[in-house]
Design a protein around this motif. Structure first.
Motif: not given
Length: 246
Positions: A144, A238-239, A242-243
């Protein structure tokens, strides 16, 4: 199958040195390449009592014309080669657009362009002899895109992983195997200053890498815990989730 004759780039320190020591302890023949000839010679002297043979070549992988010459010379010194580990890499970086383009470009030049030069040299040998094992030391950051100072690094490693995946698809069922390693945080100079509870000591990290290499796995997050589940999460969640992980 035991791969007796192994070439490792970036072998003068860190994971490359650790893998060289582990394979030497198993009695393999080693071809070691890196930029620091003095450190290579010192390491070779330390490994010769255990290894079947040790050859060294000074190599800066960003000198792409020198790469096939150095790898070819090591293969000749060993009397052939069964496995080539593309390990040489750089961890420089800065947030994009903050005036340190030089650091980001150097990282991509080393980790992707330099790696491609090594892969070309390795695959030329393996295609000619119709066997071999290519190992690409990528990174968990390839899964990612990473922010800030790690952006160019993660992009370079994503490119390296893609090269490995492409070769795996092309060479499926052939006598040439390709392994893509995805190390997490392992204690080396490249991770100096990283503060995380998930840091693995060098010895344990190297053992996990060598075990995956010997098993000739196609894709291996290493060490398996906690990086196998983290690799799944980075690839699929989803972002918004994972952010917080990166």
């Amino acid at each position: 199958m035991v791969r007796e004759k192994i070439i490792i780039t970036g072998a003068s320190s860190g994971l490359g040195e650790g893998m060289a020591r582990e394979f030497a302890a198993r009695g393999r023949s080693l071809g070691l390449a890196a930029r620091r000839r003095d450190r290579l010679d010192q390491l070779a002297d330390e490994l010769r009592p255990q290894a079947a043979a040790v050859a060294v070549q000074m190599l800066d992988v960003t000198d792409v014309d020198a790469v096939p010459e150095a790898i070819g010379a090591l293969a000749a010194d060993l009397g052939g080669v069964d496995r080539i580990i593309v390990n040489a890499g750089l961890g420089k970086g800065a947030p994009i657009g903050t005036g340190r383009a030089d650091a980001n470009l150097e990282t991509v030049q080393t980790n992707l362009v330099g790696a491609l030069a090594q892969i070309e040299a390795a695959m030329a040998i393996f295609r000619a002899q119709n066997h071999g094992h290519l190992v690409l030391v990528s990174s968990m950051s390839a899964i990612r895109g990473m922010p800030k100072a790690q952006a160019a690094y993660s992009a370079s490693k994503a490119g390296l992983s893609a090269l490995g995946q492409g070769l795996q698809a092309e060479l499926a069922g052939s006598p040439i195997a390709v392994t893509v390693l995805l190390p997490g945080y392992i204690e080396t100079d490249i991770n100096r200053g990283v503060r995380t509870s998930m840091m693995t000591d060098t010895e344990s990290g190297v053992r996990a890498m060598v075990a995956a290499i010997e098993a000739e796995k196609r894709r291996a997050p290493v060490p398996g815990w906690p990086w196998r589940p983290i690799s799944w999460a980075l690839a699929h969640l989803p972002d918004a989730v994972t952010a917080r992980m990166i």
